[in-house]
Design an enzyme around this catalytic site. Structure first.
Site, PDB file in Angstrom:
ATOM      1  N   SER A 133       0.687  -1.241  -0.086  1.00  0.00           N
ATOM      2  CA  SER A 133      -0.083   0.036   0.055  1.00  0.00           C
ATOM      3  C   SER A 133       0.647   1.321   0.017  1.00  0.00           C
ATOM      4  O   SER A 133       0.406   2.247  -0.604  1.00  0.00           O
ATOM      5  CB  SER A 133      -0.989  -0.073   1.188  1.00  0.00           C
ATOM      6  N   ASP A 178       8.609  -3.152  -5.421  1.00  0.00           N
ATOM      7  CA  ASP A 178       7.222  -2.408  -5.097  1.00  0.00           C
ATOM      8  C   ASP A 178       6.881  -1.252  -5.730  1.00  0.00           C
ATOM      9  O   ASP A 178       5.818  -1.385  -6.414  1.00  0.00           O
ATOM     10  CB  ASP A 178       6.888  -2.503  -3.348  1.00  0.00           C
TER      11      ASP A 178
HETATM   12  C1  GLA Z   1       9.398  -5.525   0.783  1.00  0.00           C
HETATM   13  C2  GLA Z   1      10.342  -4.389   0.121  1.00  0.00           C
HETATM   14  C3  GLA Z   1      10.882  -5.108  -1.151  1.00  0.00           C
HETATM   15  C4  GLA Z   1      11.190  -6.330  -1.256  1.00  0.00           C
HETATM   16  C5  GLA Z   1      10.264  -7.347  -0.507  1.00  0.00           C
HETATM   17  C6  GLA Z   1      11.116  -8.798  -0.148  1.00  0.00           C
HETATM   18  O1  GLA Z   1       8.361  -5.892   0.014  1.00  0.00           O
HETATM   19  O2  GLA Z   1       9.518  -3.257  -0.042  1.00  0.00           O
HETATM   20  O3  GLA Z   1      11.767  -4.025  -1.510  1.00  0.00           O
HETATM   21  O4  GLA Z   1      12.541  -6.419  -0.605  1.00  0.00           O
HETATM   22  O5  GLA Z   1      10.164  -6.865   0.941  1.00  0.00           O
HETATM   23  O6  GLA Z   1      11.148  -9.357  -1.483  1.00  0.00           O
END
Ligand code: GLA
Length: 399
Positions: A133, A178
């Site tokens: 989010s 993300d």
């Molecule tokens: C979180 C982080 C990402 C990634 C994941 C694990 O979502 O924001 O950058 O490192 O964990 O894959």
């Protein structure tokens, strides 16, 4: 339906700020199909966008003021947070407003001609469920500002600015997955991203066409140690890379793994919290996980999506046993899914709670979801929230 939501968000903006917005933008949450804790090791990831989105209605301002308001902001009583652009300082605001403020700060730090704005948000991305989010909020803001100020930035650049906001302004040491997912995913595809050179490939992932379903199981667990433990994992990987004399763990080839592990000292790295992995286990996770991403792509390219199931389940075992970022509820979701006949299942995202993904035959989806819910009840856990992930579109302007 989407237009209706955008109109509603624009209407709320008008109620809050007294004039119609210049536009409405959307950015989605995500699940990661495979490639976990690899993005800060220059490795491979494969997220897909959820249909759940954060909407940002926005107008520019000429007086150097940023105003933000959220439809979900129960804590602040729905009040408008007002910030002066020239007073924005990293870690100056602990609340949710730090995310949009951080994006404006990152853009201005990069020398981009961004001024003030009024912003109103409305989100359907579950918060605290490991579904990104925060990235949706950042990327919706970045795209809105890009349009309002005619910056013409690429999607990947917007994602990088959003990541910088989160790393340097909010203070979370996340990787680039993300934000890139929120900015760059396309409908019907998983996004293969090489986080070293940011090369992308849209990999067709037509679940419905294949008679498959990808269930998201939100365990509703939010682990309090999550942030510190994430940073610790990241530091351990960097320690491992230094010990092996490589720039990043991505540089350790799968075939070299046994030799690399032999060359590393055993025992926990100093400073790690009890229960964390030792450096050899951390290296093993990252190297095997990169390999699994390549294997998943090969199986999808070969037209055999069912064959990725065991790779997902292997990935979960590696996150649970080697990298140690799972928790009882995630392990139970994966075990119950497997026992109920799912093709494969794994935790998704950073871990320590949040969500799992489960690949199932469409015809078996309801039964598998029911079995997971039963297993949670039998173990005395709160009921999980289970819904299908349909690969959706990345960030876009709606109005
Ligand atoms: C979180 C982080 C990402 C990634 C994941 C694990 O979502 O924001 O950058 O490192 O964990 O894959």
């Amino acid at each position: 339906m989407k237009d209706q939501r955008a109109r509603h968000t624009a209407e709320r903006f008008r109620e809050v700020y007294g004039a119609a917005p210049a536009g409405v933008w959307a950015a989605p949450g995500r699940v990661n199909l495979i490639g976990e804790h690899t993005d800060y090791n220059d490795g491979f990831v494969m997220p897909l966008a959820l249909p759940h989105t954060t909407l940002a209605a926005a107008s520019p301002r000429t007086d150097g003021v940023l105003r933000v308001h959220s439809g979900d902001d129960g804590s602040a009583g729905g009040q408008i947070a007002e910030l002066r652009l020239d007073a924005l300082r990293p870690a100056s605001d602990g609340g949710w407003a730090a995310y949009p403020a951080g994006v404006v700060w990152a853009m201005r730090e990069a020398g981009l001609p961004v001024g003030g704005a009024d912003l109103h948000y409305d989100s359907t991305v579950p918060v605290g469920a490991g579904l990104s989010s925060s990235a949706a909020l950042e990327v919706a803001t970045a795209l809105a500002l890009d349009d309002l100020y005619g910056l013409g930035l690429s999607r990947q650049r917007l994602a990088q600015l959003a990541q910088r906001a989160e790393n340097a302004f909010v203070g979370v040491p996340c990787g680039i997955m993300d934000q890139t997912a929120a900015a760059c995913c396309t409908e019907g595809h998983a996004l293969f991203l090489d986080t070293r050179d940011l090369a992308q490939r849209q990999v067709p992932f037509d679940l419905a066409g294949e008679g498959l379903r990808l269930l998201v199981v939100d365990t509703r667990v939010k682990h309090e140690l999550g942030d510190g433990a994430y940073a610790q994992r990241r530091a351990l990987c960097e320690f491992g890379a230094r010990a092996l004399g490589v720039h990043a763990l991505r540089d350790v080839q799968y075939a070299q793994l046994p030799a690399a592990l032999d060359g590393l000292a055993t025992g926990p790295a100093d400073g790690g919290p009890a229960g964390g992995p030792d450096v050899r286990a951390a290296v093993r996770h990252v190297v095997t996980e990169n390999r699994r991403v390549e294997e998943v792509i090969a199986r999808l390219d070969a037209g055999d999506p069912r064959a990725i199931g065991p790779l997902l389940t292997d990935g979960h075992a590696s996150l649970r046993d080697d990298f140690r970022v799972s928790c009882a509820e995630l392990d139970l979701a994966v075990a119950a899914a497997g026992a109920a006949g799912a093709l494969g299942a794994r935790m998704t995202g950073g871990g320590f709670g949040g969500s799992a993904v489960v690949l199932v035959e469409e015809a078996a989806a309801d039964a598998v979801a029911g079995r997971i819910t039963q297993a949670f009840a039998a173990a005395g856990h709160a009921a999980p929230r289970i819904f299908p992930a349909v690969p959706g579109a990345g960030a876009r302007r709606l109005v």
